[in-house]
Design an enzyme around this catalytic site. Structure first.
Site, PDB file in Angstrom:
ATOM      1  N   GLY A 239       0.890  -1.304   0.166  1.00 48.35           N
ATOM      2  CA  GLY A 239       0.178   0.428  -0.536  1.00 48.35           C
ATOM      3  C   GLY A 239       0.875   1.011   0.260  1.00 48.35           C
ATOM      4  O   GLY A 239       0.294   2.211   0.363  1.00 48.35           O
ATOM      5  N   PRO A 282       5.109  -5.302  -0.801  1.00 45.07           N
ATOM      6  CA  PRO A 282       4.884  -3.665  -1.585  1.00 45.07           C
ATOM      7  C   PRO A 282       4.518  -3.863  -2.860  1.00 45.07           C
ATOM      8  O   PRO A 282       5.127  -5.304  -3.642  1.00 45.07           O
ATOM      9  CB  PRO A 282       5.861  -3.012  -1.467  1.00 45.07           C
ATOM     10  CG  PRO A 282       6.863  -4.239  -1.092  1.00 45.07           C
ATOM     11  CD  PRO A 282       6.020  -5.219  -0.562  1.00 45.07           C
ATOM     12  N   TYR A 325     -10.549   5.484 -11.499  1.00 44.63           N
ATOM     13  CA  TYR A 325     -10.333   5.423  -9.872  1.00 44.63           C
ATOM     14  C   TYR A 325      -9.981   7.836 -10.867  1.00 44.63           C
ATOM     15  O   TYR A 325      -9.823   8.281  -9.675  1.00 44.63           O
ATOM     16  CB  TYR A 325      -8.863   6.031  -9.800  1.00 44.63           C
ATOM     17  CG  TYR A 325      -8.667   4.100  -9.705  1.00 44.63           C
ATOM     18  CD1 TYR A 325      -9.504   3.199  -9.210  1.00 44.63           C
ATOM     19  CD2 TYR A 325      -7.589   3.505 -10.110  1.00 44.63           C
ATOM     20  CE1 TYR A 325      -9.694   1.585  -9.223  1.00 44.63           C
ATOM     21  CE2 TYR A 325      -7.254   2.132  -9.892  1.00 44.63           C
ATOM     22  CZ  TYR A 325      -8.691   1.318  -9.551  1.00 44.63           C
ATOM     23  OH  TYR A 325      -8.490   0.108  -9.419  1.00 44.63           O
ATOM     24  N   CYS A 351     -13.778   2.382 -27.558  1.00 40.68           N
ATOM     25  CA  CYS A 351     -15.430   3.013 -28.188  1.00 40.68           C
ATOM     26  C   CYS A 351     -15.729   3.489 -26.749  1.00 40.68           C
ATOM     27  O   CYS A 351     -16.727   3.220 -26.717  1.00 40.68           O
ATOM     28  CB  CYS A 351     -16.057   2.127 -29.360  1.00 40.68           C
ATOM     29  SG  CYS A 351     -15.618   2.362 -30.612  1.00 40.68           S
ATOM     30  N   GLU A 352     -15.277   4.299 -26.217  1.00 40.53           N
ATOM     31  CA  GLU A 352     -16.217   4.618 -24.779  1.00 40.53           C
ATOM     32  C   GLU A 352     -15.658   6.582 -24.314  1.00 40.53           C
ATOM     33  O   GLU A 352     -14.824   6.983 -25.292  1.00 40.53           O
ATOM     34  CB  GLU A 352     -15.389   4.011 -23.659  1.00 40.53           C
ATOM     35  CG  GLU A 352     -15.536   2.835 -23.403  1.00 40.53           C
ATOM     36  CD  GLU A 352     -16.845   2.108 -22.872  1.00 40.53           C
ATOM     37  OE1 GLU A 352     -17.120   2.904 -21.403  1.00 40.53           O
ATOM     38  OE2 GLU A 352     -16.898   0.894 -22.672  1.00 40.53           O
TER      39      GLU A 352
HETATM   40  N1  LLP Z   1      -1.404  -7.071  -0.384  1.00 41.07           N
HETATM   41  C1  LLP Z   1      -1.851  -7.270  -0.751  1.00 41.07           C
HETATM   42  C2  LLP Z   1      -3.003  -7.802   0.688  1.00 41.07           C
HETATM   43  C3  LLP Z   1      -2.776  -6.226  -1.640  1.00 41.07           C
HETATM   44  O1  LLP Z   1      -4.582  -6.346  -2.016  1.00 41.07           O
HETATM   45  C4  LLP Z   1      -2.411  -4.963  -2.312  1.00 41.07           C
HETATM   46  C5  LLP Z   1      -3.286  -4.677  -3.459  1.00 41.07           C
HETATM   47  C6  LLP Z   1      -1.163  -5.240  -2.279  1.00 41.07           C
HETATM   48  C7  LLP Z   1      -0.526  -5.785  -1.245  1.00 41.07           C
HETATM   49  C8  LLP Z   1      -0.207  -4.231  -2.682  1.00 41.07           C
HETATM   50  O2  LLP Z   1      -0.299  -3.037  -2.330  1.00 41.07           O
HETATM   51  P1  LLP Z   1       0.648  -1.661  -3.725  1.00 41.07           P
HETATM   52  O3  LLP Z   1       1.981  -1.693  -2.423  1.00 41.07           O
HETATM   53  O4  LLP Z   1       0.426  -2.186  -4.298  1.00 41.07           O
HETATM   54  O5  LLP Z   1      -0.150  -0.529  -3.446  1.00 41.07           O
HETATM   55  N2  LLP Z   1      -5.637  -2.102  -9.588  1.00 41.07           N
HETATM   56  C9  LLP Z   1      -5.375  -0.701  -8.123  1.00 41.07           C
HETATM   57  C10 LLP Z   1      -4.386  -1.027  -6.987  1.00 41.07           C
HETATM   58  C11 LLP Z   1      -5.500  -2.211  -6.472  1.00 41.07           C
HETATM   59  C12 LLP Z   1      -5.346  -2.651  -4.819  1.00 41.07           C
HETATM   60  C13 LLP Z   1      -4.922  -4.729  -4.116  1.00 41.07           C
HETATM   61  N3  LLP Z   1      -3.935  -5.128  -3.691  1.00 41.07           N
HETATM   62  C14 LLP Z   1      -4.794  -0.002  -8.323  1.00 41.07           C
HETATM   63  O6  LLP Z   1      -4.698   0.442 -10.066  1.00 41.07           O
HETATM   64  O7  LLP Z   1      -4.785   1.570  -8.075  1.00 41.07           O
END
Ligand code: LLP
Length: 423
Positions: A239, A282, A325, A351-352
């Site tokens: 995150g 991450p 988003y 096409c959107e």
């Molecule tokens: N661990 C778990 C349990 C997760 O659900 C996620 C992301 C991560 C780690 C990795 O998170 P990161 O470090 O990448 O923020 N498609 C969305 C993001 C969805 C995230 C899903 N889970 C976007 O494009 O912002």
């Protein structure tokens, strides 16, 4: 990213992006390999400095690629996978299964079976009924598996609601406040073929500060102490934010990890609780800023007094985050440096009406058909969220380093599009 301009043309590690475009075509994802490695090393160094036992697993959903997985293994990263497909890709990359853990709020029986056969490090259990399912399958295979339980701490992270996951009303994890998490732990401990290994939480994504994580660590340790439950591992998820535009903050890895690990140590000490190993997952922060997309400009349409649309040769099939988003991006003209700017909208070719890359941004007035645009910070959740909508082909991907440019994923071919069709 190591971008400079030579004779006006954008270059990465001394390689002209125009040469790269001419060789590999557009749309094209271009990654700075050194930057990916550097992000891994920053997390490692920050965790080493804490003195804690730790592991870091790259969240493969951010960008799934065999060559990337090989690179992750070289950088001493583990892997977080959430599906049969991600596990298959990792195993094909010869990733050590003992360093892969398996996530998901609805792991199918087939996935559980496959993960156990492969010998994954542990499951991140997400629901009560999943415990029995995993136990039965492990039992049938005559194996014992490790598991951590994903808890829902009831903490709301400050980010887009679609990528928040720690609030009570969530499909992920088991609520601490509603007693489900405790029930889960008791059930795992009572299971014949599952070894309880620890706790997992992930409160959301693109979070630029550490307060939610710190609060959650305090909640979790106090709760575990209260119920006299010891853990080997505390997995705090991923995150960590990246910079898409100048309005964003890249998560301060060194300072942030320092305050998180200091909180863990202090909280455990104040509760006289044994300090567990800390794990991180991450995704975005490892690959996000290291990637960009190159597109070629096609049609340009001016609507007097309203807007000017610059259309590129890709769109929401390789760039869904603006539509999904309302995410913001920086776009730059690759071919030359120009200072006469105007406000335009960069649109995709699908096409959107919502197929937009960036609205009302400043770009050179001289942009014409055949020019090249670069969209920055597209390394995470772009290729991995790409689709074949409008039968668009998924782009190719290249890694650039001071050693050269290498293709890591080929562009899809038209044959791919009909590969599963019954002719
Ligand atoms: N661990 C778990 C349990 C997760 O659900 C996620 C992301 C991560 C780690 C990795 O998170 P990161 O470090 O990448 O923020 N498609 C969305 C993001 C969805 C995230 C899903 N889970 C976007 O494009 O912002």
């Amino acid at each position: 990213m190591n971008i400079t301009r030579e004779n006006g043309v954008m270059t990465l590690h001394g390689h002209s992006l125009i040469d790269i475009k001419n060789k590999y075509g557009t749309p094209l994802f271009v990654y700075d390999e050194a930057l990916i490695r550097n992000q891994c090393r920053r997390f490692h160094t920050a965790l080493q400095q804490s003195g804690l036992n730790y592991t870091i697993s790259y969240a493969s959903k951010a960008f799934t690629s065999i060559q990337l997985f090989k690179l992750m293994q070289e950088e001493n990263m583990g892997l977080d996978v959430v599906s049969e497909g991600e596990l298959f890709t990792a195993l094909t990359a010869q990733f050590n299964p003992g360093r892969i853990h398996f996530h998901g709020n609805n792991k199918t029986k087939r996935e559980i079976q496959y993960a156990i056969e492969a010998g994954v490090e542990y499951f991140v259990i997400d629901a009560l009924d999943e415990i029995e399912r995993i136990n039965d399958i492990a039992n049938q295979q005559g194996k014992s598996v490790k598991a951590v339980l994903r808890v829902n701490p009831g903490v709301e992270a400050h980010t887009h609601e679609f990528i928040q996951t720690g609030q009570e009303d969530s499909k992920f994890g088991l609520s601490i406040n509603h007693g489900l998490a405790l029930q889960g732990i008791q059930q795992i401990i009572a299971s014949s073929n599952i070894e309880f290994h620890g706790i997992h939480f992930h409160i959301g994504s693109q979070i630029f500060e550490s307060t939610g994580t710190i609060e959650t660590i305090q909640i979790v340790i106090q709760w575990l102490k209260e119920h006299q439950i010891d853990i080997k591992v505390l997995n705090i998820g991923g995150g960590f934010s990246i910079r898409y535009t100048s309005d964003d903050i890249s998560y301060p890895i060194e300072d942030g990890i320092k305050s998180i690990t200091e909180t863990l140590i202090a909280t455990c000490e104040s509760h006289d609780y044994p300090i567990p190993e800390i794990s991180l997952e991450p995704g975005r922060s490892i690959v996000g800023e290291a990637g960009m997309t190159l597109y070629e400009v096609g049609t340009i349409k001016s609507i007097p007094g309203i807007n000017k649309y610059i259309s590129i040769d890709g769109g929401m099939s390789d760039h869904i985050r603006t539509a999904l988003y309302n995410a913001q991006y920086e776009v730059e003209l690759v071919d030359r440096e120009e200072h006469e700017l105007e406000t335009v909208t960069v649109a995709g070719k699908l096409c959107e009406s919502g197929d937009i890359i960036a609205r009302n941004i400043s770009l050179p007035q001289s942009i014409k058909s055949g020019d090249t645009l670069c969209v920055k910070s597209t390394g995470a959740y772009h290729y991995s969220m790409a689709s074949n909508y409008n039968q668009m082909l998924k782009p190719a991907v290249v890694f650039v380093s001071d050693k050269g440019v290498r293709k890591v994923i080929k562009r899809q071919s038209l044959d791919h599009l009909i590969a599963n069709e019954i002719l």
